[in-house]
Design an enzyme around this catalytic site. Structure first.
Site, PDB file in Angstrom:
ATOM      1  N   ASP A   1      -4.132 -10.337  -8.559  1.00  0.00           N
ATOM      2  CA  ASP A   1      -4.450  -9.368  -9.610  1.00  0.00           C
ATOM      3  C   ASP A   1      -3.297  -8.548 -10.196  1.00  0.00           C
ATOM      4  O   ASP A   1      -2.902  -8.728 -11.347  1.00  0.00           O
ATOM      5  CB  ASP A   1      -5.574  -8.430  -9.137  1.00  0.00           C
ATOM      6  CG  ASP A   1      -5.350  -7.830  -7.747  1.00  0.00           C
ATOM      7  OD1 ASP A   1      -4.249  -7.959  -7.205  1.00  0.00           O
ATOM      8  OD2 ASP A   1      -6.308  -7.214  -7.217  1.00  0.00           O
TER       9      ASP A   1
ATOM     10  N   ARG B   1       0.495   3.746  -3.299  1.00  0.00           N
ATOM     11  CA  ARG B   1      -0.151   5.038  -3.029  1.00  0.00           C
ATOM     12  C   ARG B   1       0.872   6.153  -2.837  1.00  0.00           C
ATOM     13  O   ARG B   1       0.809   7.178  -3.514  1.00  0.00           O
ATOM     14  CB  ARG B   1      -1.053   4.927  -1.800  1.00  0.00           C
ATOM     15  CG  ARG B   1      -2.147   3.871  -1.960  1.00  0.00           C
ATOM     16  CD  ARG B   1      -3.219   4.003  -0.905  1.00  0.00           C
ATOM     17  NE  ARG B   1      -3.964   2.757  -0.739  1.00  0.00           N
ATOM     18  CZ  ARG B   1      -5.227   2.692  -0.308  1.00  0.00           C
ATOM     19  NH1 ARG B   1      -5.889   3.788  -0.027  1.00  0.00           N
ATOM     20  NH2 ARG B   1      -5.819   1.522  -0.160  1.00  0.00           N
TER      21      ARG B   1
ATOM     22  N   GLU C   1     -12.223  -0.628 -10.576  1.00  0.00           N
ATOM     23  CA  GLU C   1     -11.711  -1.549 -11.608  1.00  0.00           C
ATOM     24  C   GLU C   1     -12.602  -1.649 -12.836  1.00  0.00           C
ATOM     25  O   GLU C   1     -12.106  -1.791 -13.968  1.00  0.00           O
ATOM     26  CB  GLU C   1     -11.496  -2.937 -10.995  1.00  0.00           C
ATOM     27  CG  GLU C   1     -10.357  -3.017 -10.003  1.00  0.00           C
ATOM     28  CD  GLU C   1     -10.720  -2.483  -8.623  1.00  0.00           C
ATOM     29  OE1 GLU C   1      -9.796  -2.176  -7.846  1.00  0.00           O
ATOM     30  OE2 GLU C   1     -11.936  -2.356  -8.330  1.00  0.00           O
TER      31      GLU C   1
ATOM     32  N   GLU D   1       0.824  -1.217   0.000  1.00  0.00           N
ATOM     33  CA  GLU D   1       0.000   0.000   0.000  1.00  0.00           C
ATOM     34  C   GLU D   1       0.852   1.259   0.000  1.00  0.00           C
ATOM     35  O   GLU D   1       0.534   2.237  -0.692  1.00  0.00           O
ATOM     36  CB  GLU D   1      -0.951   0.002   1.205  1.00  0.00           C
ATOM     37  CG  GLU D   1      -1.990  -1.114   1.197  1.00  0.00           C
ATOM     38  CD  GLU D   1      -3.066  -0.945   0.123  1.00  0.00           C
ATOM     39  OE1 GLU D   1      -3.083   0.083  -0.571  1.00  0.00           O
ATOM     40  OE2 GLU D   1      -3.895  -1.873  -0.007  1.00  0.00           O
TER      41      GLU D   1
END
Length: 500
Positions: A255, A126, A389, A122
């Site tokens: 993913d 980010r 998404e 993360e």
């Protein structure tokens, strides 16, 4: 390295990309002009941002119902996740005053000397991604200095017997460990496999090859170990370098590993042959083992558990329509149309998950068994947390095909967001997409500002705003430039390699 350049506007911002593209064809939208449409995304962004600034400034995310800030425990004491995630969105939308407020906060208040438990993944997507994008778009050295300081703090996570990083790191002490919920102390494919784009750029900016070496070592190990049916399971031991469970998913846990393979190839100006080979090899295994067709004719990606299919697809997996689309050009020439068709079919299925709900927003996961198709059958899967998404795939498919249905579908999503997720002081996720009686979760996710609203804006902008041949989006929708080297640079690199 390729660094976009642009003209400075009256505010002094270096506009590396055009923010006033010529109008594309109109969408069916009840008569609104395109410029009003673009201004609508800006208004949604400004509304989200203004409420964050008023009630949660400096915190990580806004709680719009209780009108306060949320810090959470993903970022190890770092603050301002919504600010970092919003920098590039505010910038490309031309929201200059808001962008300048964000920039000033980064300059004066972003404290990287934190001492808490942070998710490597993360923080990378980010904070590192957001600061890199802000630097490349604006040329502001301050962002470069901040991101290089932060990047250095992530390196101790790789101090494992295999070089596969653990998922959690204390940014102050450098100690790292695996998530408590991860099977047998394993690292997660989508986490250690979603560092490549940012770390290559950290090496480019710092001149220090260590970042690229760390992520190339991950590749080396993945290429060496045996893969069941060519598939990459989601859990890997950072100690032994072996798979821990044979669970394969194109949704959560897996993913963005696949996304970063094709994007690493594209970001290298199509010179990273290893990434290309790994991506198309993975696609071949995915098509052979995971891609399914429902009785109703919907194409979906099932999950694989030790050879048994689970006929479920998560909202997170809906990015794959766009991924398969951008990868269509560079596989075998005879498969180009096949990949475009598959991308369109997956995107259509994800749109169906939206249209089959009462709110016209999609659930967290939907199934294709028990008589239902593209619908959530479990109460725990019925929520929507402002995820991007599906809209992300609409944006890529619009850029690749200019089929107007993708803009129409995007417009449907906007109207649903406004009707069901907008509250008095921001946007909130909802707990059940199948009921018109709203139950809000009281969270304006930072990725709503970074991804959902940015992809909507790009869907309705012209293709020369962040063109795909020049920019690659990280998995938090932060644009990173394609790295282009001159012939002279290539020769110098070859000479250096020869002398070594």
């Amino acid at each position: 390295m390729f660094l976009p350049t642009g003209v400075r506007d009256s505010s002094g911002i270096n506009r590396g990309v055009s923010t006033t593209p010529p109008p594309p064809p109109p969408v069916t939208d009840g008569g609104l002009s395109r410029w009003n449409q673009l201004s609508r995304w800006k208004k949604m962004m400004k509304f989200s941002w203004d409420n964050y600034k008023r009630y949660a400034w400096g915190k990580n995310e806004l709680r719009p119902l209780t009108r306060n800030g949320h810090i959470g425990n993903m970022f190890g004491g770092l603050r301002g996740a919504s600010i970092i995630d919003s920098l590039d969105t505010l910038y490309i939308m031309g929201l200059t005053e808001e962008y300048n407020d964000a920039k000033e906060w980064v300059q004066t208040s972003l404290d990287l000397n934190s001492n808490g438990e942070a998710s490597l993944f993360e923080v990378n997507i980010r904070y590192v991604g957001g600061l890199l994008a802000a630097y490349y778009l604006t040329g502001e050295e301050m962002y470069k200095n901040k991101v290089l300081e932060l990047g250095e703090k992530l390196l101790p996570a790789f101090n494992t017997p295999t070089g596969i990083p653990r998922g959690v790191i204390n940014l102050g002490s450098g100690t790292s460990w695996s998530w408590g919920w991860a099977s047998a102390g394993s690292s997660i494919l989508a986490e250690f496999g979603t560092l490549h784009l940012e770390f290559v750029h950290l090496s480019e900016l710092s001149g220090n090859p260590v970042y690229t070496e760390k992520v190339m070592n991950i590749r080396k190990l993945l290429n060496k170990i045996e893969k069941p049916h060519g598939l990459y399971p989601n859990f890997l031991s950072p100690v032994s370098g072996n798979w821990v469970q044979h669970h394969v998913s194109i949704g959560g846990l897996g993913d963005s590993f696949y996304e970063y393979l094709i994007k690493s190839y594209l970001m290298s100006d199509k010179t990273d042959g290893e990434a290309k080979k790994m991506y198309y090899g993975a696609m071949e295994a995915i098509e052979a083992n995971l891609v399914q067709k429902s009785p109703g004719g919907l194409t979906y990606m099932a999950e694989w558990r030790g050879g048994i299919l689970d006929h479920k697809m998560g909202h997170l997996a809906c990015f794959s329509g766009g991924m398969i689309g951008i990868g269509a050009d560079d596989g075998a020439p005879e498969k180009r149309q096949h990949f475009l068709d598959l991308a369109a079919e997956i995107t259509h299925t994800c749109h169906e998950s939206y249209t089959r709900s009462a709110t016209k927003l999609g659930p967290e996961a939907f199934r294709f068994d028990g008589g239902g198709e593209a619908t959530a059958t479990r109460l725990s899967d019925r929520y929507y947390i402002l995820r991007p998404e599906v809209i992300e795939s609409y944006m890529y498919m619009w850029r690749l095909t200019h089929d107007p249905k993708y803009r129409e579908w995007g417009w449907e999503a906007v109207e649903a967001l406004e009707q069901h997720c907008r509250v008095e002081s921001g946007f909130s996720g909802i707990r059940d997409v199948y009921t018109m009686t709203a139950s809000h979760d009281n969270m304006q996710q930072s990725f709503f500002l970074s991804e959902t609203l940015k992809y909507l804006y790009l869907l309705f902008s012209d293709d020369d705003l962040l063109p795909l041949e020049d920019w690659v989006f990280n998995t938090e929708a932060h644009p990173l430039p394609v790295i282009r080297r001159s012939c002279a640079q290539d020769e110098a690199t070859q000479d250096k390699t020869s002398s070594e």
